[in-house]
Enzyme design. Structure first.
Site, PDB file in Angstrom:
ATOM      1  CD  GLU A  22       2.492  -8.233  -4.751  1.00 40.72           C
ATOM      2  OE1 GLU A  22       1.789  -8.260  -3.717  1.00 40.72           O
ATOM      3  OE2 GLU A  22       3.039  -9.262  -5.256  1.00 40.72           O
ATOM      4  CG  PHE A  32       2.569  -9.860   9.770  1.00 42.82           C
ATOM      5  CD1 PHE A  32       3.084 -11.111   9.476  1.00 42.82           C
ATOM      6  CD2 PHE A  32       1.487  -9.395   9.023  1.00 42.82           C
ATOM      7  CE1 PHE A  32       2.545 -11.897   8.473  1.00 42.82           C
ATOM      8  CE2 PHE A  32       0.932 -10.179   8.016  1.00 42.82           C
ATOM      9  CZ  PHE A  32       1.458 -11.429   7.743  1.00 42.82           C
ATOM     10  CD  GLN A  33       2.305  -9.126   4.846  1.00 38.99           C
ATOM     11  OE1 GLN A  33       1.525  -8.160   4.802  1.00 38.99           O
ATOM     12  NE2 GLN A  33       2.150 -10.198   4.086  1.00 38.99           N
ATOM     13  CE  LYS A  48      -3.818  -0.078   8.488  1.00 36.23           C
ATOM     14  NZ  LYS A  48      -4.472  -0.947   7.510  1.00 36.23           N
ATOM     15  CG  MET A  81      20.855 -14.448 -26.202  1.00 40.08           C
ATOM     16  SD  MET A  81      21.263 -14.225 -27.950  1.00 40.08           S
ATOM     17  CE  MET A  81      20.114 -12.922 -28.391  1.00 40.08           C
TER      18      MET A  81
END
Length: 563
Positions: free
Chosen positions: A51, A113-114, A163, A469
């Site tokens: 993602e 969940f999630q 949802k 760097m």
């Protein structure tokens, strides 16, 4: 008419002119992906490897095109994986809309969940964000999200959709969206401020123009060129402003700040009027803010009033769209002439050119060859570090939206996803990502995305087997104590790239590098060049942190000090 919520989402994207979406599916966003399947002839979805890659791709698409980039993710870790990309866009004022899904409204707050409060998580790194809990709210919310992302100072907006809102039906009435750039511009300046600016310019003998990313966002390039010709001034830029003014124009003096040219740093330090357009005076530009352009009066043009006098106190702040303000100035500005000042600038450019070791393969050599082989016309994306600075220094950016890089957040791993997004947005230009080996490790899995869709981007890895760097700072300021910056291990980037479906070569000499670049530019598939360079190469010039910018030093200065 009534439509399923997920269909409303896609219809709203079509209204906004969206042709490409970057994302990754999951449980709570399944309904939206089912609708994308039905609309696949109208909207192209690019499945990234992660993602974060989707967020960076949307960002790269937006920077390269000027349009709003779109990314999608499911709830929980899918949404949180977008956060670094959203923050990257926020720091650089890039318009993206991130669409996430969440658990049903009835399950919110129950540690489902999630489940994650992604609205709460992203409040500090979005221009605005929403949570939509019913299908009837979808269309007005998504339309507002795009307007906010585009308007005024651009930025990322997140829309989180429960949802149940994607499953149920809601009211949808099609709308015609006004998508002309001027429709989203905001200005609150007064004519008296334009007159005051003109008087300050007329009284100046040594004006200098400093350009930032806001000038690119406003489409001010043509107005800028006319303006600097009228006031007869040299031009410098920030990392985000690159390309707004032609890098081959004799008035251009190179980048300003920590790794800016000595000409720009010394010129700004001795000018008597600094006109800053769409830049926010970051610490990487100003060095010691108390000593920044201390001999100059200062005019600051910016669309965000909060930036005026935030980092640097100015004599005149003008709030509004940069293009509109420059056009107003051009309308009333009489021609100015500063032959002695411009002669002084030319002498500085001749005295302090950019220099590097030409006897072997180096990062600057590769950038110079790339510049020659692409006639300065490619879109260059970068990660963050030495390679980023070399790209900014040695490639001649001729137009806006040609240089895509994480300036404010400094996101390692940004460039590969951004290059994929840029190539989708501007398919007729070569797109090359420049990365260090440390950065490349972070998101090199997006090579699988490039090979899956056969996106012909070029990935060049400046492989010095160190975090370059950070090592440079350790060498110069930390007594050569190389704590956790050495990357000498068994990773073979050529094999990794081939395993992910790309053509790849390793180069160790200048001749090999040039031949590889020529081959890569002719390829019609993703191509990776693993360029082995010395682990102790440095980016010069350099201003020590907190020092005034006129104290910039280069390799010769370091050698002289050591003697």
């Amino acid at each position: 008419m009534k439509l399923k919520g997920s269909d409303i989402v896609v219809e709203c994207l079509l209204e906004q002119g969206v042709d490409t979406v970057f994302g990754y599916p999951g449980g709570t966003i399944l309904e939206v992906y089912d609708s994308l399947y039905k609309y696949q002839d109208k909207i192209n979805h690019v499945l990234t490897s992660h993602e974060q890659g989707a967020a960076h791709a949307a960002d790269g698409y937006a920077r390269a095109t000027g349009k709003v980039g779109v990314c999608m993710a499911t709830s929980g870790p899918g949404a949180t994986n977008l956060v670094t990309g959203i923050a990257t866009a926020y720091m650089d004022s890039i318009p993206i809309v991130a669409i996430t899904a969440n658990v049903a409204a009835s399950a919110l707050g129950k540690d489902s969940f999630q489940e994650i409060d992604i609205k709460g998580v992203t409040i500090p790194v979005t221009k605005h964000n929403f949570i939509v809990k019913s299908a009837d709210e979808l269309a007005p919310t998504i339309r507002r999200a795009f307007k906010i992302a585009r308007s005024g100072r651009p930025g990322p907006v997140l829309v989180d959709i429960t949802k149940n809102a994607t499953v149920s039906e809601g009211e949808f009435t099609p709308e015609k969206i006004v998508d002309e750039p001027d429709h989203y511009k905001v200005s609150s300046y007064q004519q008296d401020q334009i007159k005051e600016a003109i008087e300050m310019i007329k009284q100046s003998e040594r004006p200098f123009v400093f350009v930032g990313g806001g000038a690119i966002a406003s489409g001010a390039s043509d107005a800028l060129k006319e303006f600097v010709e009228k006031i007869d001034a040299p031009v410098t830029d920030s990392l985000m402003g690159k390309g707004c003014f032609d890098g081959l124009n004799p008035r251009y003096t190179g980048m300003l700040g920590m790794h800016g040219t000595k000409t720009s740093n010394l010129g700004v330090s001795c000018c008597d009027l600094l006109i800053t357009i769409g830049a926010r005076f970051s610490d990487r530009v100003t060095g010691n803010p108390k000593k920044f352009a201390s001999n100059a009066k200062k005019i600051h043009i910016d669309i965000d009033e909060a930036e005026i006098n935030k980092n640097i106190k100015v004599d005149l702040g003008i709030v509004g769209d940069a293009k509109a303000i420059l056009e107003a100035l051009n309308l009333f500005m009489p021609q100015q002439n500063h032959p002695q000042w411009m002669k002084q600038i030319r002498e500085l450019k001749e005295r302090y050119p950019l220099r590097y070791d030409t006897s072997r393969l180096t990062g600057p050599y590769i950038i110079e060859q790339l510049d020659l082989l692409t006639d300065s016309q490619a879109i260059i994306t970068t990660d963050v570090g030495q390679h980023q600075m070399w790209a900014a220094q040695y490639y001649h950016f001729r137009r806006p939206r040609q240089f895509l890089s994480s300036g404010g957040l400094g996101t390692m791993g940004y460039g590969l996803g951004a290059s994929i997004g840029a190539k989708y947005g501007v398919p007729d230009k070569p797109v090359i990502n420049i990365a260090g080996d440390g950065c490349f490790r972070m998101n090199m899995n997006e090579l699988a995305t490039a090979s899956r869709y056969n996106v012909p981007i070029i990935q060049i890895v400046f492989n010095n087997h160190v975090l370059g760097m950070v090592r440079q700072w350790q060498t110069l300021f930390y007594g050569k104590r190389y704590s956790q910056t050495v990357l000498h291990d068994k990773v073979d980037f050529v094999k990794v790239a081939e395993g992910l479906g790309c053509e790849a070569v390793r180069v160790t000499t200048k001749e090999e590098a040039k031949a590889a670049l020529e081959k890569a530019l002719e390829a019609d598939h993703p191509f990776v060049i693993d360029a082995i360079i010395d682990d102790d190469d440095k980016v010069y010039p350099m201003v020590a942190p907190g020092a005034p910018i006129e104290s910039a030093f280069d390799a010769e200065d370091v050698k002289a000090k050591q003697k």
